[in-house]
Write an enzyme that holds these catalytic residues in place. Structure first.
Site, PDB file in Angstrom:
ATOM      1  N   TRP A 327     -34.144  20.864   1.122  1.00  0.00           N
ATOM      2  CA  TRP A 327     -35.242  21.435   1.927  1.00  0.00           C
ATOM      3  C   TRP A 327     -35.093  22.957   2.017  1.00  0.00           C
ATOM      4  CZ3 TRP A 327     -35.024  24.218   6.526  1.00  0.00           C
ATOM      5  CH2 TRP A 327     -36.243  24.429   7.172  1.00  0.00           C
ATOM      6  N   HIS A 328     -33.840  23.419   2.100  1.00  0.00           N
ATOM      7  CA  HIS A 328     -33.632  24.856   2.246  1.00  0.00           C
ATOM      8  C   HIS A 328     -34.025  25.634   0.999  1.00  0.00           C
ATOM      9  CE1 HIS A 328     -31.305  23.918   5.881  1.00  0.00           C
ATOM     10  NE2 HIS A 328     -31.574  25.159   6.213  1.00  0.00           N
ATOM     11  N   GLY A 329     -33.847  25.054  -0.156  1.00  0.00           N
ATOM     12  CA  GLY A 329     -34.193  25.808  -1.359  1.00  0.00           C
ATOM     13  C   GLY A 329     -34.175  24.945  -2.593  1.00  0.00           C
ATOM     14  N   PHE A 487     -37.744  29.844   3.284  1.00  0.00           N
ATOM     15  CA  PHE A 487     -37.453  28.412   3.147  1.00  0.00           C
ATOM     16  C   PHE A 487     -38.675  27.579   3.475  1.00  0.00           C
ATOM     17  CE2 PHE A 487     -32.923  29.785   4.228  1.00  0.00           C
ATOM     18  CZ  PHE A 487     -32.685  30.062   2.901  1.00  0.00           C
TER      19      PHE A 487
END
Lengths: 487, 357
Positions: A327-329, A487
Site C-alpha cells: 500500500w505504501h508504494g 503514498f
C-alpha cells in the site's frame, strides 16, 4: 496544495474559513457544506486538475454503491446480493488504485521476469489515492455491517474530500467524522477550537520545516548519492531518515488535525510517541494509528484475525503487513519492508507466547534499531541503495573516526579503522549528529503534540509555540513535499 | 470562551508583527533587487549582492516591448557579449547565472506574447546546458523565473520572498550599507550587462603573463546530470517558435575554458553537438583553440572576458574590421558536423588522462 505553503497558510485557509463562517452565520448550512467541498476540490486540484476527476468519480461511485447496499435489507435472502455489491464496490476502488499506482510496477515485473517488452505508460498518480481508497473501502464495509449509517450525498462528499485529511489522512472512519459534519454545533465559530487548531498547526509546521526538512538534507545524499558510506555516515543517514519520516508525517498530521479544528472537526490522532515503543506491536499501536486500525479491522480480522488456529494467525499477520507494505508504494523494497515488520510481529507473538521478557532498555534498543533498519528499505529507491547503506552501517565499507580519537584509541588503526578530520568523516553531514540527538531527546523525553494540545491553556507560554510556527514560515522558501503525500 | 478569543486574536497579532517585521526588512534590504524598479527605487546603485537577473530582465523587457530589437540569451558567461557592437540593432543582454534553454524558451514565449518583436535572437549554450535541471531554479531566488513566464502568480511570489529569512542573503547587502562593499555595477535598465570592478581589468592588463599563471585556472567547473533529450526538445521548440515569428535566430556554444572543457565528459558533449546540428546550425566557439587555451581571456575557468565576446560577435556577424583568430568559431551545420567532431577529437587526441570522456 501543501500545508507548508504560503498559498495555503495565507490565502486558502483564511479565505475558506472566513467564507465558511459567514455562510453559517447566515444559517446557510447547506451552502457552507458545498463551499467546503468546492474548496477541498480546489485544494486537491491545485497542481493537477485531472486528479479532481478521479476524486469526483470515486466519491460518486462509492456513494451509489452505498445507496444500493442500504436499499437491500440485511435479511438472510438479501445477504448474498449485498455481499456481491460490497465486493463489486471494493473491487472497483481497488482496481482504480491498482490502475494508477501499480500498473507500472506490474508491467516492469512482467517485462523483467517473463522477458516481455510491454510499454510502460507514464501516468498521473492522483495524490493521496491510497488514503482515498482505504477511506472509501472502510465506508462501504461499515455500511454493509450497519446499513443505518447512511448519510446525505453532500455530507459523504465532504467526509471524503475534506481537505485537511484528503492527501495523507488520518484514515478516518465514517462514524468519526459524519456525525460531526451533520451536527449544527460544528457550524458555529468556536474560539477554543480555533486556538487549539492554530496551536497544533504551529507545532506541526515547526516539526516539518525546522526538523524534518533539515534532517532530509542529510538523509537524502546518503541514500541517493550512490557512493559508499563509512560507519558513522551510514548510521547518520539511516537515523536522519528515521527521525525525518516521523517529524514529517506527524507534523503533517498535526497540521491536518489543527486545520480541521478550525472547522470544528476533530480528526483521530495518528501518532503517539512511536519511538518510545518497547516492542514492535507497541510501535504499531503508536505509529500511523489510523492505518494500523484499518489494516487490523478491515484486513486482519476479515482474514480471520486470531480466531483461527495459531499457524493461520501467523499467516494473517504476515499477509496484513505485506499488504501494508505494498500500500505504501509500488516497489519490492516496500513489500520487503512490510515483510520485515510482519516477521517481527510474528516473532513478537511467539516470544510473548513463550513468556520471555527482557529489560526495558534492551527492549527499546532492539525495537528502535529494528525499526531504523527497516526504514532503510522503505526509503531506498533501489535494492542496491538499501544494501549500500546497510553495508555502511555494518562497517563493511570502512570505519572512519574523528582524528582527535586517535590518541585515545591508537590500537584501532591496526584493525583498519581510519582517523581523519570530522569534516571528512561526515562529509556534508557534519551537524547531523547534533540534530539526531536532539530529535531523539524530543521523541523520548518530551510530550508529543497530542499531549501538548490536550494540556493547552490560553496563556502567554502557548504564544512561544505560535512564535516558533511563525519562525518556521520564514524558512518555507525551499518548500519540501510531505513524504506521505506520495503514498 | 472569552479567554480563548483573546488568546487567538493576540496570537494572530503576535504572528503578524513577527512576520510583518521580516517582510519590512526584506523590502528595505531587498537582497535580490526585485523591488528596485519603478519610481524612487528605480536604480540598482544600492545593490550590494547579486540580483535576480532572470526575473528582473524578463519583467523589464516585457514592460518595454518596443525598446529592443535584439535579445541575447544565455548563462552569465554571455555577459561577455556587448550587444552595442551589433550594427543596426538595439540589443539587450538577458543573461543570468546558469541560464538554461528551458528558461530561454519560457521567457521567449512570454515576451512574444507581451508584444516584444526582436529582429534577432542570440542564444548561448554551455557544457552544462544539457546537464542542469531548470526545476532547481525554482528554489533559488538568484535564478527564479519571472512568475508570469511560467504561469505563476507574481503576488504570491512576492509574498514568499518577503516572508523569508536567510542570513546568508542578508549578509552582503548589510555589509554594503555599512560601507564595507562596493555596489554592483548593473545596467539592468539599459544594456542588461553587468560590469565587473574596473580594478580587475587593470590587474589583468598590468601583467597578463603573471595573471595567466594564476592557480584559479587549474580548477575546472564541473557539473553533473543528464537532461539531453529534454534540452534538445526545448531547443527544437525554440527554433520552431522563432521561425514561426520570422525572427532570425543565432545559436552558439560559448568558448569553454580548456580546463572545464576537458573535464566535462566529452563523449556526451560531442553527442550534444551532433544532435544539435540535426535541429539547427550553430557557431561553436568551444574546443581547444587560441582563445580557450589562453587564460588571459578568462576571469576563471568559466567566464570569458568582453574582448572574447567582441571576437565572437565579429565572427557571427561577419564584421571584417575585427581580426578574429582563424581557429576561433566554426559554423557547424548538418553537413559538416562529422568533420567538425573529428577535428575536435583530434585536438584532444594526445592528451591522455587529462581528458574526461
Amino acid at each position: 496544495m501543501n500545508f507548508n505553503s504560503h498559498e495555503f497558510i495565507f490565502l486558502f485557509l483564511p479565505f475558506t474559513l472566513i467564507v465558511y463562517v459567514l455562510l453559517n452565520r447566515q444559517h446557510l448550512t447547506v451552502a457552507s457544506t458545498i463551499w467546503l467541498i468546492l474548496c477541498s476540490f480546489v485544494f486537491y486540484c491545485w497542481t493537477e486538475m485531472k486528479s479532481g476527476v478521479v476524486l469526483a468519480f470515486s466519491i460518486l461511485f462509492n456513494f451509489c454503491v452505498g445507496l444500493v447496499l442500504t436499499s437491500h435489507p440485511p435479511s438472510e435472502a438479501g445477504r448474498t446480493k449485498r455481499k456481491a455489491i460490497l465486493i463489486f464496490g471494493i473491487a472497483v476502488s481497488v482496481a482504480l488504485l491498482g490502475y494508477y499506482k501499480y500498473t507500472g510496477f506490474v508491467v516492469n515485473n512482467l517485462n523483467q521476469w517473463w522477458g516481455l517488452d510491454l510499454p510502460v505508460k507514464k501516468m498521473l498518480l492522483p495524490v493521496g489515492i491510497s488514503f482515498l481508497t482505504f477511506t472509501q473501502i472502510a465506508y462501504l464495509v461499515d455500511i454493509y455491517r450497519s446499513p443505518a449509517k447512511r448519510t446525505s450525498f453532500l455530507n459523504y462528499a465532504l467526509f471524503i474530500s475534506f481537505f485537511p485529511r484528503l492527501l495523507a489522512g488520518p484514515v478516518a472512519r465514517y462514524d468519526e467524522i459524519i456525525p460531526q459534519l451533520e451536527s449544527l454545533k460544528s457550524k458555529a465559530l468556536n474560539y477554543r477550537n480555533l486556538s487549539m487548531g492554530l496551536y497544533l498547526f504551529a507545532i506541526g509546521l515547526f516539526k516539518k520545516v525546522e526538523i524534518a526538512d533539515r534532517l532530509q538534507d542529510w538523509a537524502s545524499p546518503g541514500f541517493d548519492g550512490g557512493h559508499n558510506l563509512n560507519l558513522l555516515l551510514a548510521w547518520a543517514t539511516s537515523l536522519c531518515y528515521s527521525f525525518q519520516i516521523y517529524f514529517d508525517f506527524s507534523g503533517y498530521t498535526d497540521m491536518a488535525i489543527g486545520a480541521a479544528l478550525f472547522f470544528n472537526v476533530r480528526l483521530p490522532i495518528n501518532f503517539n510517541s512511536p519511538y518510545k515503543a518497547l516492542d514492535i506491536q507497541d510501535f504499531w499501536r503508536r505509529w500511523h494509528i489510523t492505518l494500523t486500525r484499518f489494516l487490523r479491522d478491515y484486513i486482519y480480522i476479515t482474514l480471520g484475525g486470531n480466531r483461527v488456529r495459531e499457524a493461520h494467525v501467523y499467516c494473517n499477520l504476515m499477509a496484513t503487513f505485506l499488504i501494508g507494505g505494498l500500500w505504501h508504494g509500488a516497489g519490492w523494497t516496500f513489500v520487503f519492508w512490510g515483510f520485515l515488520h510482519g516477521a517481527a510481529i510474528m516473532m513478537h507473538r511467539a516470544w510473548k507466547r513463550i513468556g520471555l521478557r527482557m529489560p526495558n532498555i534492551i527492549a527499546w534498543l532492539v525495537t528502535f534499531n529494528f525499526v531504523n533498519v527497516a526504514w532503510v528499505f522503505f526509503r531506498a529507491k533501489t535494492w542496491n541503495d538499501a544494501i549500500r547503506v546497510l553495508r555502511g552501517m555494518a562497517g563493511l565499507t570502512g570505519v572512519a573516526l574523528p582524528e582527535g580519537w586517535a590518541k585515545t584509541f591508537p590500537s584501532l588503526s591496526a584493525y583498519g579503522i581510519q582517523f581523519m578530520p570530522w569534516k571528512r568523516v561526515m562529509e556534508e553531514s557534519r551537524d547531523s549528529w547534533l540534530f539526531i540527538f536532539g530529535a531523539l531527546i524530543i521523541c523520548l523525553f518530551f510530550k508529543n503534540s497530542n499531549e501538548m494540545v490536550e494540556r493547552f491553556k490560553p496563556d502567554w507560554k502557548s504564544f512561544i509555540v505560535l512564535t516558533a510556527g511563525a519562525y518556521a514560515v520564514l524558512h518555507m522558501s525551499a518548500m519540501q513535499e510531505f513524504v506521505y503525500r506520495f503514498f | 470562551m472569552k479567554r480563548y478569543r483573546k488568546w487567538f486574536l493576540t496570537g494572530l497579532a503576535i504572528v503578524t508583527v513577527e512576520l510583518g517585521s521580516v517582510a519590512l526588512l526584506n523590502y528595505i534590504v531587498d537582497p535580490y533587487g526585485f523591488f528596485r524598479y519603478g519610481t524612487w527605487r528605480h536604480d540598482v546603485s544600492h545593490q550590494y549582492s547579486g540580483t535576480s537577473k532572470n526575473f528582473i530582465k524578463t519583467r523589464y523587457v516585457a514592460q518595454n516591448p518596443l525598446k529592443y530589437d535584439c535579445l541575447i540569451f544565455g548563462s552569465s558567461r554571455v555577459n561577455g557579449l556587448d550587444g552595442r557592437q551589433i550594427k543596426d540593432a538595439t540589443c539587450y543582454n538577458m543573461n543570468y547565472g546558469d541560464g538554461l534553454p528551458r528558461n530561454h524558451l519560457d521567457n521567449l514565449r512570454y515576451l512574444l506574447k507581451k508584444g516584444v518583436r526582436p529582429k534577432i535572437v542570440l542564444i548561448g549554450l554551455d557544457e552544462f546546458s544539457y546537464k542542469e535541471d531548470p526545476a532547481e531554479h525554482f528554489t533559488d531566488y538568484m535564478r527564479y523565473p519571472y512568475p508570469p513566464a511560467v504561469h505563476q502568480s507574481t503576488a504570491l511570489f512576492y509574498l514568499k520572498y518577503l516572508l523569508r529569512y536567510s542570513w546568508r542573503s542578508m549578509k552582503e547587502p548589510l555589509e554594503g550599507f555599512e560601507g564595507k562593499r562596493q555596489p554592483a555595477r548593473y545596467d539592468h535598465y539599459g544594456t542588461g550587462l553587468e560590469d565587473g570592478p574596473p580594478e580587475a581589468e587593470k590587474i589583468i592588463e598590468a601583467n597578463p603573463i603573471k595573471y595567466a599563471q594564476d592557480a584559479r585556472f587549474q580548477e575546472a567547473m564541473i557539473t553533473q546530470g543528464d537532461r539531453m533529450a529534454e534540452t534538445l526538445e526545448e531547443i527544437g521548440e525554440t527554433v520552431d517558435l522563432l521561425k514561426a515569428h520570422g525572427i532570425r535566430l543565432i545559436i552558439f556554444i560559448n568558448p569553454i575554458h580548456k580546463a572545464t572543457y576537458l573535464a566535462t565528459g566529452l563523449e556526451k558533449f560531442f553527442l550534444f553537438e551532433k544532435e544539435l546540428s540535426n535541429i539547427t546550425s550553430f557557431y561553436d566557439f568551444s574546443g581547444l583553440n587560441s582563445i580557450t587555451t589562453n587564460n588571459y581571456y578568462y576571469y576563471e575557468t568559466s567566464h570569458y572576458r568582453r574582448n572574447v565576446g567582441a571576437l565572437m560577435l565579429a565572427r557571427m556577424f561577419n564584421e571584417s574590421s575585427v581580426k578574429v583568430p582563424a581557429d576561433f568559431g566554426v559554423l557547424v551545420t548538418r553537413e559538416n558536423i562529422d568533420q567538425h567532431l573529428t577535428d575536435l577529437r583530434t585536438q584532444v587526441a594526445g592528451l591522455g588522462s587529462a581528458v574526461r570522456w
